[in-house]
Scaffold this motif. Structure first.
Motif, PDB file in Angstrom:
ATOM      1  N   ALA A   1       1.540  -6.224   9.070  1.00  0.00           N
ATOM      2  CA  ALA A   1       1.795  -4.972   8.358  1.00  0.00           C
ATOM      3  C   ALA A   1       3.204  -4.507   8.723  1.00  0.00           C
ATOM      4  CB  ALA A   1       0.768  -3.918   8.759  1.00  0.00           C
ATOM      5  N   ILE A   2       4.005  -4.245   7.693  1.00  0.00           N
ATOM      6  CA  ILE A   2       5.411  -3.859   7.909  1.00  0.00           C
ATOM      7  C   ILE A   2       5.728  -2.620   7.075  1.00  0.00           C
ATOM      8  CG2 ILE A   2       7.828  -4.548   7.567  1.00  0.00           C
ATOM      9  CD1 ILE A   2       6.958  -7.456   7.838  1.00  0.00           C
ATOM     10  N   ILE A   3       6.423  -1.663   7.691  1.00  0.00           N
ATOM     11  CA  ILE A   3       6.962  -0.527   6.935  1.00  0.00           C
ATOM     12  C   ILE A   3       8.458  -0.480   7.182  1.00  0.00           C
ATOM     13  CG2 ILE A   3       6.936   1.959   6.556  1.00  0.00           C
ATOM     14  CD1 ILE A   3       4.058   2.042   7.528  1.00  0.00           C
ATOM     15  N   ASN A   4       9.239  -0.972   6.221  1.00  0.00           N
ATOM     16  CA  ASN A   4      10.693  -0.884   6.311  1.00  0.00           C
ATOM     17  C   ASN A   4      11.099   0.567   6.080  1.00  0.00           C
ATOM     18  OD1 ASN A   4      10.979  -3.694   6.648  1.00  0.00           O
ATOM     19  ND2 ASN A   4      10.868  -4.015   4.444  1.00  0.00           N
TER      20      ASN A   4
ATOM     21  N   VAL B   1       0.867  -1.182   0.000  1.00  0.00           N
ATOM     22  CA  VAL B   1       0.000   0.000   0.000  1.00  0.00           C
ATOM     23  C   VAL B   1       0.899   1.225   0.000  1.00  0.00           C
ATOM     24  CG1 VAL B   1      -1.902   1.198   1.132  1.00  0.00           C
ATOM     25  CG2 VAL B   1      -1.662  -1.282   1.420  1.00  0.00           C
ATOM     26  N   ILE B   2       0.717   2.094  -0.984  1.00  0.00           N
ATOM     27  CA  ILE B   2       1.590   3.277  -1.105  1.00  0.00           C
ATOM     28  C   ILE B   2       0.743   4.550  -1.167  1.00  0.00           C
ATOM     29  CG2 ILE B   2       3.365   1.945  -2.310  1.00  0.00           C
ATOM     30  CD1 ILE B   2       2.515   3.305  -4.929  1.00  0.00           C
ATOM     31  N   PRO B   3       1.315   5.649  -0.692  1.00  0.00           N
ATOM     32  CA  PRO B   3       0.639   6.939  -0.895  1.00  0.00           C
ATOM     33  C   PRO B   3       0.778   7.362  -2.352  1.00  0.00           C
ATOM     34  CG  PRO B   3       2.756   7.283   0.176  1.00  0.00           C
ATOM     35  CD  PRO B   3       2.580   5.792   0.059  1.00  0.00           C
ATOM     36  N   LYS B   4      -0.239   8.002  -2.897  1.00  0.00           N
ATOM     37  CA  LYS B   4      -0.116   8.555  -4.244  1.00  0.00           C
ATOM     38  C   LYS B   4       0.880   9.710  -4.258  1.00  0.00           C
ATOM     39  CE  LYS B   4      -4.379   7.044  -6.344  1.00  0.00           C
ATOM     40  NZ  LYS B   4      -5.680   7.402  -6.949  1.00  0.00           N
TER      41      LYS B   4
ATOM     42  N   PRO C   1      12.683   3.718  -2.382  1.00  0.00           N
ATOM     43  CA  PRO C   1      12.547   4.971  -1.637  1.00  0.00           C
ATOM     44  C   PRO C   1      11.236   5.713  -1.904  1.00  0.00           C
ATOM     45  CG  PRO C   1      14.040   5.306  -3.471  1.00  0.00           C
ATOM     46  CD  PRO C   1      13.628   3.848  -3.517  1.00  0.00           C
ATOM     47  N   HIS C   2      10.142   5.012  -1.747  1.00  0.00           N
ATOM     48  CA  HIS C   2       8.792   5.600  -1.739  1.00  0.00           C
ATOM     49  C   HIS C   2       8.046   4.797  -0.675  1.00  0.00           C
ATOM     50  CE1 HIS C   2       5.097   7.242  -4.056  1.00  0.00           C
ATOM     51  NE2 HIS C   2       4.613   6.501  -3.048  1.00  0.00           N
ATOM     52  N   LEU C   3       7.536   5.498   0.331  1.00  0.00           N
ATOM     53  CA  LEU C   3       6.864   4.842   1.460  1.00  0.00           C
ATOM     54  C   LEU C   3       5.925   3.736   1.007  1.00  0.00           C
ATOM     55  CD1 LEU C   3       6.055   4.834   4.507  1.00  0.00           C
ATOM     56  CD2 LEU C   3       4.403   6.631   3.947  1.00  0.00           C
ATOM     57  N   HIS C   4       6.013   2.573   1.649  1.00  0.00           N
ATOM     58  CA  HIS C   4       5.099   1.475   1.324  1.00  0.00           C
ATOM     59  C   HIS C   4       4.863   0.610   2.549  1.00  0.00           C
ATOM     60  CE1 HIS C   4       9.226   0.416   0.170  1.00  0.00           C
ATOM     61  NE2 HIS C   4       8.964  -0.817   0.590  1.00  0.00           N
ATOM     62  N   LEU C   5       3.630   0.178   2.680  1.00  0.00           N
ATOM     63  CA  LEU C   5       3.208  -0.724   3.752  1.00  0.00           C
ATOM     64  C   LEU C   5       3.065  -2.119   3.160  1.00  0.00           C
ATOM     65  CD1 LEU C   5       1.870  -1.135   6.662  1.00  0.00           C
ATOM     66  CD2 LEU C   5      -0.300  -0.719   5.500  1.00  0.00           C
ATOM     67  N   HIS C   6       3.848  -3.074   3.684  1.00  0.00           N
ATOM     68  CA  HIS C   6       3.702  -4.467   3.261  1.00  0.00           C
ATOM     69  C   HIS C   6       2.560  -5.101   4.047  1.00  0.00           C
ATOM     70  CE1 HIS C   6       7.751  -5.045   1.252  1.00  0.00           C
ATOM     71  NE2 HIS C   6       8.063  -4.027   2.033  1.00  0.00           N
TER      72      HIS C   6
ATOM     73  N   ALA D   1       9.209   9.734   0.669  1.00  0.00           N
ATOM     74  CA  ALA D   1      10.325   8.801   0.474  1.00  0.00           C
ATOM     75  C   ALA D   1      10.296   7.651   1.484  1.00  0.00           C
ATOM     76  CB  ALA D   1      11.645   9.545   0.534  1.00  0.00           C
ATOM     77  N   SER D   2       9.948   7.956   2.711  1.00  0.00           N
ATOM     78  CA  SER D   2       9.900   6.917   3.743  1.00  0.00           C
ATOM     79  C   SER D   2       9.131   7.464   4.935  1.00  0.00           C
ATOM     80  CB  SER D   2      11.313   6.505   4.174  1.00  0.00           C
ATOM     81  OG  SER D   2      11.831   7.425   5.118  1.00  0.00           O
ATOM     82  N   LEU D   3       8.960   6.614   5.937  1.00  0.00           N
ATOM     83  CA  LEU D   3       8.296   7.061   7.158  1.00  0.00           C
ATOM     84  C   LEU D   3       9.120   8.165   7.843  1.00  0.00           C
ATOM     85  CD1 LEU D   3       5.629   6.234   8.392  1.00  0.00           C
ATOM     86  CD2 LEU D   3       6.827   4.489   9.719  1.00  0.00           C
ATOM     87  N   ALA D   4      10.433   8.178   7.557  1.00  0.00           N
ATOM     88  CA  ALA D   4      11.297   9.219   8.139  1.00  0.00           C
ATOM     89  C   ALA D   4      10.989  10.590   7.557  1.00  0.00           C
ATOM     90  CB  ALA D   4      12.764   8.865   7.912  1.00  0.00           C
TER      91      ALA D   4
END
Ligand code: AMP
Ligand code: ZN
Length: 114
Positions: A83-86, A41-44, A96-101, A48-51
């Motif tokens: 649910a994982i967010i590396n 699941v990614i934001p449109k 390098p685009h935020l994604h939820l596994h 870059a990341s949760l940071a």
């Protein structure tokens, strides 16, 4: 970001196996699934990341989590999922685009960290 692979997937410029879409997020099946259910699941919006996410992104971050159970249940993991967010180098983030596994299936996912 013009050269971001997940931005291109969200815009339909690179093909993906779509699982869900709304005005804030896009979800698709991972190309190298680690479990029978493996959705990203990614934001449109390019984050870059949760940071790099902040309070301004609360609606997006909330939506990513809010759709996760429905997506898992619709895709073979009705009894639960992980649910994982590396994030970043330490978190093992490769794209390098935020994604939820969303990981799941009919069997337990296994150890949280191996
Ligand atoms: P991470 O290590 O958290 O950055 O995870 C990146 C994930 O993106 C990996 O599980 C890859 O298999 C997945 N991935 C990379 N490129 C694609 C793609 N074009 N379509 C679907 N999944 C992809
Ligand atoms: Zn991007």
């Amino acid at each position: 970001m013009t050269d971001c692979i997940f931005c291109k997937i969200a815009k339909g410029e690179i093909p993906s196996q779509k699982a869900y879409e709304d005005e804030l997020v896009y979800a698709f099946h991972d190309i190298r699934p680690l479990r029978p259910t493996h959705i990203l699941v990614i934001p449109k919006k390019h984050i870059a990341s949760l940071a790099e996410a902040g309070t301004v992104d609360e609606a997006i971050l909330g939506r990513m989590l809010a759709v996760s159970h429905k997506l898992a249940a619709e895709n073979g993991s009705a009894e639960g999922f992980r649910a994982i967010i590396n994030t970043g180098r330490i978190g093992g983030q490769e794209v390098p685009h935020l994604h939820l596994h969303i990981l799941g299936g009919r069997e337990p996912v296994g150890a949280m960290v191996s």
